[in-house]
Design a protein around this motif. Structure first.
Motif, PDB file in Angstrom:
ATOM      1  N   TYR A 231     -13.657  -8.202  36.525  1.00 44.75           N
ATOM      2  CA  TYR A 231     -14.810  -9.082  36.785  1.00 44.75           C
ATOM      3  C   TYR A 231     -16.064  -8.476  36.125  1.00 44.75           C
TER       4      TYR A 231
ATOM      5  N   GLY B  77     -24.782 -11.161  49.055  1.00 45.46           N
ATOM      6  CA  GLY B  77     -23.802 -11.376  47.984  1.00 45.46           C
ATOM      7  C   GLY B  77     -23.154 -10.058  47.611  1.00 45.46           C
ATOM      8  N   VAL B  78     -21.935 -10.153  47.073  1.00 40.61           N
ATOM      9  CA  VAL B  78     -21.198  -8.938  46.726  1.00 40.61           C
ATOM     10  C   VAL B  78     -21.830  -8.230  45.528  1.00 40.61           C
ATOM     11  N   VAL B  79     -22.193  -8.997  44.504  1.00 40.73           N
ATOM     12  CA  VAL B  79     -22.738  -8.341  43.309  1.00 40.73           C
ATOM     13  C   VAL B  79     -24.029  -7.582  43.640  1.00 40.73           C
ATOM     14  N   PRO B  80     -24.994  -8.206  44.352  1.00 40.57           N
ATOM     15  CA  PRO B  80     -26.157  -7.403  44.759  1.00 40.57           C
ATOM     16  C   PRO B  80     -25.774  -6.181  45.585  1.00 40.57           C
TER      17      PRO B  80
ATOM     18  N   LYS C  22     -15.570 -16.647  48.914  1.00 43.80           N
ATOM     19  CA  LYS C  22     -14.467 -17.143  48.069  1.00 43.80           C
ATOM     20  C   LYS C  22     -13.436 -17.838  48.949  1.00 43.80           C
TER      21      LYS C  22
ATOM     22  N   ALA D 100     -15.635 -19.006  39.502  1.00 45.04           N
ATOM     23  CA  ALA D 100     -14.726 -18.969  40.651  1.00 45.04           C
ATOM     24  C   ALA D 100     -15.323 -19.606  41.901  1.00 45.04           C
TER      25      ALA D 100
ATOM     26  N   ASN E 119      -9.354  -8.959  40.039  1.00 43.45           N
ATOM     27  CA  ASN E 119      -9.739 -10.144  39.255  1.00 43.45           C
ATOM     28  C   ASN E 119     -10.184  -9.666  37.889  1.00 43.45           C
TER      29      ASN E 119
ATOM     30  N   ILE F 279     -13.433  -9.085  47.883  1.00 43.36           N
ATOM     31  CA  ILE F 279     -13.860 -10.479  48.083  1.00 43.36           C
ATOM     32  C   ILE F 279     -12.662 -11.441  48.045  1.00 43.36           C
ATOM     33  N   HIS F 280     -11.596 -11.059  47.326  1.00 46.85           N
ATOM     34  CA  HIS F 280     -10.418 -11.938  47.228  1.00 46.85           C
ATOM     35  C   HIS F 280      -9.333 -11.596  48.255  1.00 46.85           C
TER      36      HIS F 280
ATOM     37  N   CYS G 165     -11.439  -3.179  42.276  1.00 49.07           N
ATOM     38  CA  CYS G 165     -11.355  -4.610  42.569  1.00 49.07           C
ATOM     39  C   CYS G 165     -10.001  -4.832  43.243  1.00 49.07           C
TER      40      CYS G 165
ATOM     41  N   ASP H 177     -14.204  -3.680  46.158  1.00 47.02           N
ATOM     42  CA  ASP H 177     -14.635  -5.081  46.230  1.00 47.02           C
ATOM     43  C   ASP H 177     -13.420  -5.916  46.650  1.00 47.02           C
TER      44      ASP H 177
HETATM   45  C1  LIG Z   1     -14.319  -9.540  42.273  1.00 45.06           C
HETATM   46  C2  LIG Z   1     -15.542 -10.362  42.543  1.00 45.06           C
HETATM   47  N1  LIG Z   1     -16.611  -9.808  43.121  1.00 45.06           N
HETATM   48  C3  LIG Z   1     -17.729 -10.525  43.396  1.00 45.06           C
HETATM   49  C4  LIG Z   1     -17.812 -11.859  43.053  1.00 45.06           C
HETATM   50  C5  LIG Z   1     -19.078 -12.626  43.320  1.00 45.06           C
HETATM   51  O1  LIG Z   1     -19.595 -12.305  44.536  1.00 45.06           O
HETATM   52  P1  LIG Z   1     -21.035 -12.822  44.982  1.00 45.06           P
HETATM   53  O2  LIG Z   1     -21.156 -14.235  44.554  1.00 45.06           O
HETATM   54  O3  LIG Z   1     -21.006 -12.638  46.464  1.00 45.06           O
HETATM   55  O4  LIG Z   1     -22.030 -11.915  44.334  1.00 45.06           O
HETATM   56  C6  LIG Z   1     -16.716 -12.474  42.437  1.00 45.06           C
HETATM   57  C7  LIG Z   1     -16.798 -13.890  42.033  1.00 45.06           C
HETATM   58  O5  LIG Z   1     -16.020 -14.395  41.304  1.00 45.06           O
HETATM   59  C8  LIG Z   1     -15.560 -11.715  42.179  1.00 45.06           C
HETATM   60  O6  LIG Z   1     -14.491 -12.249  41.587  1.00 45.06           O
END
Ligand SMILES: Cc1ncc(COP(=O)(O)O)c(C=O)c1O
Length: 391
Positions: free
Chosen positions: A122, A96-99, A234, A38, A173, A203-204, A169, A201
């Motif tokens: 996701y 970053g979101v995942v961390p 994003k 993405a 996603n 992010i979108h 989410c 989350d």
């Molecule tokens: C729902 C969701 N969260 C987090 C991420 C990635 O976030 P980051 O790259 O900031 O870790 C994505 C990327 O596709 C996503 O779709």
């Protein structure tokens, strides 16, 4: 501002783009049209490029601090765009979101605690739970008339049985659901009743297509300490710069999360992510509005194309994201065959739905954030490949 040309084909070779360079490694075919990870094949807003160029002109790239302008840009964006008032002291800047999901799970739950995810979702949501040695609990979404719904009854049962946290989410996603106010209120009721901590989350959040409005869960939460993950990444195609934010209203939670990041010695305070995020939030709005219009038109084009040319592939209606969710179950291929069909026969690299967990089998996720000519070509290749298949 000059007209934004999303039709422009931009050669990404030489930029180490994951979407392009990993095709051979992940899909076994370096010429497949990359409609998977993405990020977008569109130039970021000019204001972002200018801010980065200006910063690059200054030849010192040492350690940075987050300036007040960054916090203000974030606050103003969410107030203007989402009518959500964020206090500066609730913002934790993250790499970053995942961390930030990992850090939050570690900070606010104990080993073996139950953390709920709602597949298909996701996929790093799963590993955020398992890699932190928590117990992964599934509350699969229900697909009702092509629209995903939350199974509130099962969620309440899981919370009542002691689950500690839900990874939400929002928008979702894959599948692109924008959760309604009534649905979000139902989540908050469960969180309130069972002390279930919700990490939302979002992010979108900015990528909502026409006619819908994203509601930040935290904006409704009042007495419930919802933690929200957001980012300009994003929205403005700057994910490679690595910056996101957690909005953490509870001071104790915030301290615990910051202390996890401190033990990792990681930070998003690089001079470029700061400049890009400020420029995007301050000046990127017209670009985003034009982008959403373009994506909406592409989405309609793809839906119409498959409806007329290959109705066995059903493009589910999305309310947000640039990630279409293709229901390919009528092709009657197993997931391995499906993956091979799209890459080997059609020459299109997409994420197999099965990666997103329960409910994803038989689906494919198509990233439509590319010039329309590329998307049209990919869709035509898919139809031609299906027609060439021995039936
Ligand atoms: C729902 C969701 N969260 C987090 C991420 C990635 O976030 P980051 O790259 O900031 O870790 C994505 C990327 O596709 C996503 O779709």
């Amino acid at each position: 501002m000059s007209r934004i040309d999303f039709d422009q084909l931009i050669d990404r070779s030489g930029t180490y783009s994951l979407k392009y360079t990993a095709r051979q490694r992940l899909f076994g075919r370096e010429d497949a049209i990359p409609l998977w990870v993405a990020d977008m094949d569109f130039a970021a807003p000019q204001a972002v490029t200018q801010a980065l160029s200006a910063r690059a002109q200054h030849p010192l790239y040492g350690y940075s601090e987050y300036p007040p302008a960054l916090y203000q840009a974030i606050q103003q964006w969410f107030l203007r765009r989402h009518q959500w008032e964020i206090a500066a002291e609730h913002i934790v800047i993250c790499p970053g979101v995942v961390p930030s999901l990992h850090a939050t799970i570690i900070a606010l739950t104990q080993q073996a605690d139950g953390v709920i995810v709602q597949p298909p979702v996701y996929f790093p949501f799963f590993t955020a739970v398992t890699e932190t040695q928590r117990t992964l609990l599934h509350n699969p979404l229900l697909l009702v008339d092509d629209v995903y719904q939350i199974n509130f009854d099962q969620l309440a049962l899981q919370a009542a049985a002691g689950a500690k946290m839900l990874l939400l989410c929002s928008p979702h996603n894959p599948g692109g659901r924008v959760w309604s106010e009534a649905e979000l209120q139902q989540l908050l009721d469960i969180a309130r009743q069972y002390k279930l901590l919700i990490i939302s989350d979002e992010i979108h959040a900015d990528l909502v297509l026409t006619g819908r409005r994203h509601i930040p869960l935290a904006a409704l939460a009042e007495d419930v300490p919802v933690i929200t993950a957001v980012s300009a990444s994003k929205t403005f195609n700057i994910a490679g710069l690595g910056m996101s934010m957690l909005i953490v209203p509870d001071a104790g939670h915030k301290k615990a999360i910051e202390s996890v990041f401190n033990t990792w010695h990681v930070s998003a305070a690089n001079p470029f992510s700061i400049e890009a995020t400020i420029a995007a939030y301050q000046q990127g709005e017209p670009w985003l509005d034009a982008l959403l219009e373009y994506l909406q038109q592409t989405c309609q084009w793809v839906q119409q194309f498959f409806a007329t040319q290959l109705p066995m592939i059903r493009v589910l209606p999305i309310q947000a994201t640039y990630l279409l969710w293709l229901d390919c179950r009528a092709l009657q291929l197993n997931d391995r065959q499906l993956g091979r069909f799209f890459v080997e026969q059609a020459g299109v690299a997409m994420n197999p739905g099965v990666m997103f967990g329960e409910g994803g089998s038989g689906f494919m996720r198509m990233n439509i954030a590319a010039p329309r000519a590329i998307i049209e070509q990919a869709c035509r290749q898919i139809v031609a490949a299906w027609e060439a298949m021995p039936q």
